[in-house]
Scaffold this motif. Structure first.
Motif, PDB file in Angstrom:
ATOM      1  N   ALA A 387      -7.390 -41.879  23.301  1.00  0.00           N
ATOM      2  CA  ALA A 387      -7.493 -40.433  23.433  1.00  0.00           C
ATOM      3  C   ALA A 387      -8.148 -40.031  24.757  1.00  0.00           C
ATOM      4  CB  ALA A 387      -8.288 -39.859  22.256  1.00  0.00           C
ATOM      5  N   GLU A 388      -9.119 -40.815  25.213  1.00  0.00           N
ATOM      6  CA  GLU A 388      -9.859 -40.453  26.424  1.00  0.00           C
ATOM      7  C   GLU A 388      -9.144 -40.895  27.703  1.00  0.00           C
ATOM      8  OE1 GLU A 388     -13.638 -42.241  25.795  1.00  0.00           O
ATOM      9  OE2 GLU A 388     -14.333 -40.696  24.373  1.00  0.00           O
ATOM     10  N   HIS A 389      -8.452 -42.027  27.634  1.00  0.00           N
ATOM     11  CA  HIS A 389      -7.777 -42.564  28.817  1.00  0.00           C
ATOM     12  C   HIS A 389      -6.396 -43.053  28.392  1.00  0.00           C
ATOM     13  CE1 HIS A 389     -11.646 -42.413  30.856  1.00  0.00           C
ATOM     14  NE2 HIS A 389     -12.163 -43.082  29.836  1.00  0.00           N
ATOM     15  N   PRO A 390      -5.311 -42.326  28.709  1.00  0.00           N
ATOM     16  CA  PRO A 390      -3.967 -42.694  28.239  1.00  0.00           C
ATOM     17  C   PRO A 390      -3.577 -44.136  28.543  1.00  0.00           C
ATOM     18  CG  PRO A 390      -3.933 -40.511  29.191  1.00  0.00           C
ATOM     19  CD  PRO A 390      -5.304 -41.058  29.452  1.00  0.00           C
ATOM     20  N   ALA A 391      -3.991 -44.665  29.687  1.00  0.00           N
ATOM     21  CA  ALA A 391      -3.625 -46.044  30.023  1.00  0.00           C
ATOM     22  C   ALA A 391      -4.278 -47.050  29.087  1.00  0.00           C
ATOM     23  CB  ALA A 391      -4.012 -46.350  31.471  1.00  0.00           C
ATOM     24  N   SER A 392      -5.347 -46.642  28.390  1.00  0.00           N
ATOM     25  CA  SER A 392      -6.015 -47.551  27.456  1.00  0.00           C
ATOM     26  C   SER A 392      -5.167 -47.829  26.222  1.00  0.00           C
ATOM     27  CB  SER A 392      -7.364 -46.966  27.025  1.00  0.00           C
ATOM     28  OG  SER A 392      -8.249 -46.876  28.117  1.00  0.00           O
ATOM     29  N   ALA A 393      -4.078 -47.100  26.068  1.00  0.00           N
ATOM     30  CA  ALA A 393      -3.161 -47.393  24.965  1.00  0.00           C
ATOM     31  C   ALA A 393      -2.635 -48.819  25.055  1.00  0.00           C
ATOM     32  CB  ALA A 393      -1.999 -46.406  24.966  1.00  0.00           C
ATOM     33  N   LEU A 394      -2.626 -49.387  26.254  1.00  0.00           N
ATOM     34  CA  LEU A 394      -2.199 -50.780  26.414  1.00  0.00           C
ATOM     35  C   LEU A 394      -3.069 -51.739  25.629  1.00  0.00           C
ATOM     36  CD1 LEU A 394      -1.428 -50.848  30.241  1.00  0.00           C
ATOM     37  CD2 LEU A 394       0.237 -51.234  28.408  1.00  0.00           C
ATOM     38  N   ARG A 395      -4.290 -51.346  25.333  1.00  0.00           N
ATOM     39  CA  ARG A 395      -5.225 -52.222  24.615  1.00  0.00           C
ATOM     40  C   ARG A 395      -5.206 -51.996  23.108  1.00  0.00           C
ATOM     41  NH1 ARG A 395      -9.109 -54.254  28.035  1.00  0.00           N
ATOM     42  NH2 ARG A 395      -9.481 -55.683  26.275  1.00  0.00           N
ATOM     43  N   SER A 396      -4.415 -51.034  22.653  1.00  0.00           N
ATOM     44  CA  SER A 396      -4.359 -50.727  21.223  1.00  0.00           C
ATOM     45  C   SER A 396      -3.187 -51.449  20.582  1.00  0.00           C
ATOM     46  CB  SER A 396      -4.230 -49.226  20.983  1.00  0.00           C
ATOM     47  OG  SER A 396      -4.058 -48.965  19.595  1.00  0.00           O
ATOM     48  N   ASP A 397      -3.429 -52.025  19.410  1.00  0.00           N
ATOM     49  CA  ASP A 397      -2.385 -52.725  18.657  1.00  0.00           C
ATOM     50  C   ASP A 397      -1.744 -51.827  17.606  1.00  0.00           C
ATOM     51  OD1 ASP A 397      -1.034 -55.281  18.232  1.00  0.00           O
ATOM     52  OD2 ASP A 397      -2.044 -55.336  16.282  1.00  0.00           O
ATOM     53  N   ALA A 398      -2.202 -50.568  17.512  1.00  0.00           N
ATOM     54  CA  ALA A 398      -1.702 -49.643  16.491  1.00  0.00           C
ATOM     55  C   ALA A 398      -0.609 -48.744  17.083  1.00  0.00           C
ATOM     56  CB  ALA A 398      -2.856 -48.824  15.930  1.00  0.00           C
ATOM     57  N   TRP A 399      -0.210 -47.713  16.318  1.00  0.00           N
ATOM     58  CA  TRP A 399       0.867 -46.834  16.780  1.00  0.00           C
ATOM     59  C   TRP A 399       0.502 -46.119  18.075  1.00  0.00           C
ATOM     60  CZ3 TRP A 399       5.606 -45.024  14.379  1.00  0.00           C
ATOM     61  CH2 TRP A 399       5.971 -45.745  13.230  1.00  0.00           C
ATOM     62  N   ASP A 400      -0.777 -45.788  18.279  1.00  0.00           N
ATOM     63  CA  ASP A 400      -1.129 -45.069  19.498  1.00  0.00           C
ATOM     64  C   ASP A 400      -0.964 -45.946  20.735  1.00  0.00           C
ATOM     65  OD1 ASP A 400      -3.325 -46.666  18.728  1.00  0.00           O
ATOM     66  OD2 ASP A 400      -4.709 -45.439  19.879  1.00  0.00           O
ATOM     67  N   GLY A 401      -0.798 -47.262  20.552  1.00  0.00           N
ATOM     68  CA  GLY A 401      -0.495 -48.146  21.666  1.00  0.00           C
ATOM     69  C   GLY A 401       0.928 -47.995  22.161  1.00  0.00           C
ATOM     70  N   TYR A 402       1.753 -47.309  21.389  1.00  0.00           N
ATOM     71  CA  TYR A 402       3.143 -47.002  21.762  1.00  0.00           C
ATOM     72  C   TYR A 402       3.326 -45.492  21.628  1.00  0.00           C
ATOM     73  CZ  TYR A 402       4.206 -51.971  21.662  1.00  0.00           C
ATOM     74  OH  TYR A 402       4.221 -53.330  21.929  1.00  0.00           O
ATOM     75  N   PRO A 403       2.775 -44.716  22.566  1.00  0.00           N
ATOM     76  CA  PRO A 403       2.767 -43.248  22.411  1.00  0.00           C
ATOM     77  C   PRO A 403       4.161 -42.648  22.280  1.00  0.00           C
ATOM     78  CG  PRO A 403       2.064 -43.900  24.626  1.00  0.00           C
ATOM     79  CD  PRO A 403       2.094 -45.138  23.797  1.00  0.00           C
ATOM     80  N   ALA A 404       5.177 -43.242  22.889  1.00  0.00           N
ATOM     81  CA  ALA A 404       6.524 -42.679  22.778  1.00  0.00           C
ATOM     82  C   ALA A 404       6.997 -42.694  21.325  1.00  0.00           C
ATOM     83  CB  ALA A 404       7.496 -43.459  23.666  1.00  0.00           C
ATOM     84  N   THR A 405       6.727 -43.792  20.616  1.00  0.00           N
ATOM     85  CA  THR A 405       7.147 -43.884  19.216  1.00  0.00           C
ATOM     86  C   THR A 405       6.277 -43.015  18.323  1.00  0.00           C
ATOM     87  OG1 THR A 405       7.709 -46.193  19.694  1.00  0.00           O
ATOM     88  CG2 THR A 405       7.818 -45.499  17.407  1.00  0.00           C
ATOM     89  N   LEU A 406       4.978 -42.970  18.585  1.00  0.00           N
ATOM     90  CA  LEU A 406       4.091 -42.109  17.807  1.00  0.00           C
ATOM     91  C   LEU A 406       4.506 -40.657  17.938  1.00  0.00           C
ATOM     92  CD1 LEU A 406       1.503 -41.581  16.149  1.00  0.00           C
ATOM     93  CD2 LEU A 406       0.250 -41.522  18.317  1.00  0.00           C
ATOM     94  N   HIS A 407       4.751 -40.199  19.163  1.00  0.00           N
ATOM     95  CA  HIS A 407       5.139 -38.799  19.373  1.00  0.00           C
ATOM     96  C   HIS A 407       6.510 -38.522  18.749  1.00  0.00           C
ATOM     97  CE1 HIS A 407       2.326 -38.777  23.120  1.00  0.00           C
ATOM     98  NE2 HIS A 407       1.661 -38.757  21.973  1.00  0.00           N
ATOM     99  N   TRP A 408       7.421 -39.501  18.832  1.00  0.00           N
ATOM    100  CA  TRP A 408       8.736 -39.304  18.203  1.00  0.00           C
ATOM    101  C   TRP A 408       8.590 -39.083  16.708  1.00  0.00           C
ATOM    102  CZ3 TRP A 408      10.498 -42.569  14.370  1.00  0.00           C
ATOM    103  CH2 TRP A 408      11.755 -42.235  13.848  1.00  0.00           C
ATOM    104  N   LEU A 409       7.805 -39.920  16.040  1.00  0.00           N
ATOM    105  CA  LEU A 409       7.682 -39.812  14.591  1.00  0.00           C
ATOM    106  C   LEU A 409       6.999 -38.507  14.188  1.00  0.00           C
ATOM    107  CD1 LEU A 409       7.985 -40.878  11.764  1.00  0.00           C
ATOM    108  CD2 LEU A 409       5.914 -42.247  12.081  1.00  0.00           C
ATOM    109  N   LEU A 410       5.923 -38.138  14.851  1.00  0.00           N
ATOM    110  CA  LEU A 410       5.262 -36.876  14.530  1.00  0.00           C
ATOM    111  C   LEU A 410       6.201 -35.703  14.770  1.00  0.00           C
ATOM    112  CD1 LEU A 410       1.702 -37.518  16.053  1.00  0.00           C
ATOM    113  CD2 LEU A 410       2.453 -37.833  13.682  1.00  0.00           C
TER     114      LEU A 410
END
Length: 543
Positions: A387-410
């Protein structure tokens, strides 16, 4: 050959792990059965399906002669490979306390040197097999109950839904094994204490007897239990045997009332936080690593539910099914991941296009019903770092690590006005839940609400592998691009935290969904009635 020259029986019978496959096509004539053999005994000589009257106190009493079938060795696999077979429904005795007991007949170890001469259709051999079946019925009920088949009860859509959500059973080690627990679950060590509580709940109070579905949200086995230090590389030791051990242990004591088990693989079935690496030289530009193919094949071979094999191509884990009036979509959030780098993050997908299209079609086809989506990975809340640094999504193993898919589903939930879809997951080793509201910044159309429920692990002994509640960005509100050029806002509630090992119980009655988390300090099976719920969700828009 004269079989009487042996002092004792020349055949012996043992109960295997057997379950009905509720996902198989129900033609009202046949039973579809999943049987886990006993690998330590080699290949059996024949099957015996014995009509019995059953009680937990006294075990099985034969109601008639056994239905015997010759055992045909499969073309591939070993004696621990699960077998799928079809039996006539008419073999099942039609009585509430009756069932069909599966016994496998083997050549006695003392007769192995003459095994080639022992034919089950010989007169003397037939008598020896009959004696071995009678001796098998004399063993304690705990040894037999996992081989008993009862008449399927049907969907019973009007009775409501009770299910258990569980995940992440780290295997017992040298110091925390449970000697004797495979016969008596009450002897379980802390490593299998959550499983023992699940069994006690399913076999104990009335609320446990209502549970008809078990969802395993990943990490049913740990192929990488030692983090690479002592992990086997042989595919049988690394992938096949862990499934056999898990199924042949405490799980075989689950009661027939828990009619269906569905498992989706996650990272530890392959290796910790598995994802592919971008490699232009690899097929599809995706290098899955050396363990991927063997790991996914083992997960497919040892799956509990036959739905993928009958409704989708081989090896395709995602699928949907209906149960007790509710609709379920089993999302594969692990094996279809795309490679991620900083330059690929904006387009990287957690789910490939066919799965996204199937999920969208499922949402469109199931309005007015309770709906559940299972994925190993947590949908919401996001990581605070993402949430604080978009590039940090690379370190997440959950859905927020793939923001394109998370945003698509929401965005898809909002576009279809899919209210109160419940997302279930289990990768964070921490229990809790949030609700979220998706709405257009322009206030049209109406907001959409969802619920995200996460179960901690059954056994997760390493503190560094447990997500801290402070790592979740909850409560929070964030905007993202939606369909049709809309800007959407997602508002996530505070995280309701329930730390510790255990499992989750969900019970849906009408438009109300209740949630409990079983814990060692508050085991659900010890209460005469369920305590106050850990979460209550009002489901709107139900028919």
């Amino acid at each position: 050959m004269d079989l009487r020259r042996f002092e004792s029986k020349t055949f012996c019978a043992f109960p295997p792990l057997t379950r009905l496959e509720r996902a198989a096509a129900d033609d009202g004539i046949h039973l579809h059965v999943l049987t886990q053999l006993r690998p330590e005994l080699g290949w059996p000589r024949c099957w015996a399906w014995l009509p019995v009257r059953w009680s937990e106190a006294h075990g099985a009493h034969a109601l008639g002669p056994a239905h015997r079938l010759p055992f045909v060795r499969p073309e591939s696999g070993d004696p621990g490979t699960p077998l799928r077979s079809e039996l006539p429904l008419a073999w099942l005795p039609d009585a509430p306390d009756a069932g069909l007991l599966c016994l496998l007949v083997y050549a006695d170890l003392r007769a192995q040197s003459h095994e080639g001469h022992l034919e089950p259709d010989d007169v003397d051999a037939d008598a020896a097999i009959t004696r071995s079946l009678a001796e098998a019925l004399a063993v304690p009920a705990l040894e037999l109950r996992h081989a008993l088949l009862r008449r399927p009860a049907g969907d019973q859509a009007g009775e409501g839904l009770s299910l258990v959500l569980a995940a992440c059973q780290y295997p017992p080690g040298l110091l925390d094994r449970s000697p004797g627990a495979e016969q008596d679950p009450s002897l379980a060590s802390p490593a299998e204490a959550s499983l023992a509580r699940l069994l006690a709940f399913a076999r104990g109070p009335a609320a446990g007897a209502e549970v008809s579905l078990l969802l395993l949200a990943g990490d049913q086995v740990y192929a990488d239990a030692s983090g690479g230090f002592f992990d086997p590389v042989n595919s049988v030791e690394r992938h096949g045997k862990p499934y056999q051990h898990f199924k042949a242990g405490l799980m075989r004591h689950l009661p027939p009332s828990l009619e269906r088990i569905v498992h989706m693989p996650d990272d530890h079935e392959i290796q910790d936080n598995w994802e592919p690496i971008a490699n232009p030289a690899a097929p599809g530009g995706r290098d899955a690593g050396r363990f991927f193919k063997r790991a996914t094949q083992a997960a497919w071979t040892h799956r509990w539910d036959a739905a993928p094999s009958r409704r989708a191509p081989h090896g395709l884990f995602w699928h949907s099914f209906d149960w007790r009036g509710a609709a379920f979509f089993m999302a594969d959030s692990r094996t279809e991941r795309g490679p991620r780098r900083v330059d690929l993050l904006a387009e990287a997908q957690l789910l490939e296009r066919p799965q996204r299209e199937a999920l969208s079609a499922w949402l469109a086809a199931t309005p007015g019903r309770p709906r559940f989506v299972l994925s190993g990975s947590l949908l919401l809340p996001r990581r605070r770092s993402s949430a604080e640094h978009p590039a940090s999504a690379l370190r997440s193993d959950a859905w927020d690590g793939y923001p394109a898919t998370l945003h698509w589903l929401l965005g898809e939930l909002w576009a279809q006005q899919a209210q109160d879809v419940v997302f279930l997951s289990g990768d964070e080793h921490r229990s809790g839940h949030v609700s979220a509201v998706i709405e257009a910044v322009a206030d049209e159309p109406a907001p959409v609400r969802l619920h995200s429920i996460h179960s901690s692990g059954l056994y997760t002994p390493w503190p560094f592998a447990v997500t801290n509640a402070e790592d979740f960005a909850a409560p929070e509100s964030f905007t993202f691009p939606g369909p049709g050029g809309q800007v959407l806002r997602c508002t996530v509630s505070a995280w309701a935290d329930f730390p510790g090992d255990g499992f989750a119980l969900l019970r849906q009655r009408g438009g109300r969904l209740e949630l409990w988390f079983d814990r060692a300090r508050r085991p659900l099976h010890e209460a005469a009635e369920l305590p106050a719920a850990d979460g209550v969700f009002e489901l709107t828009g139900l028919a």
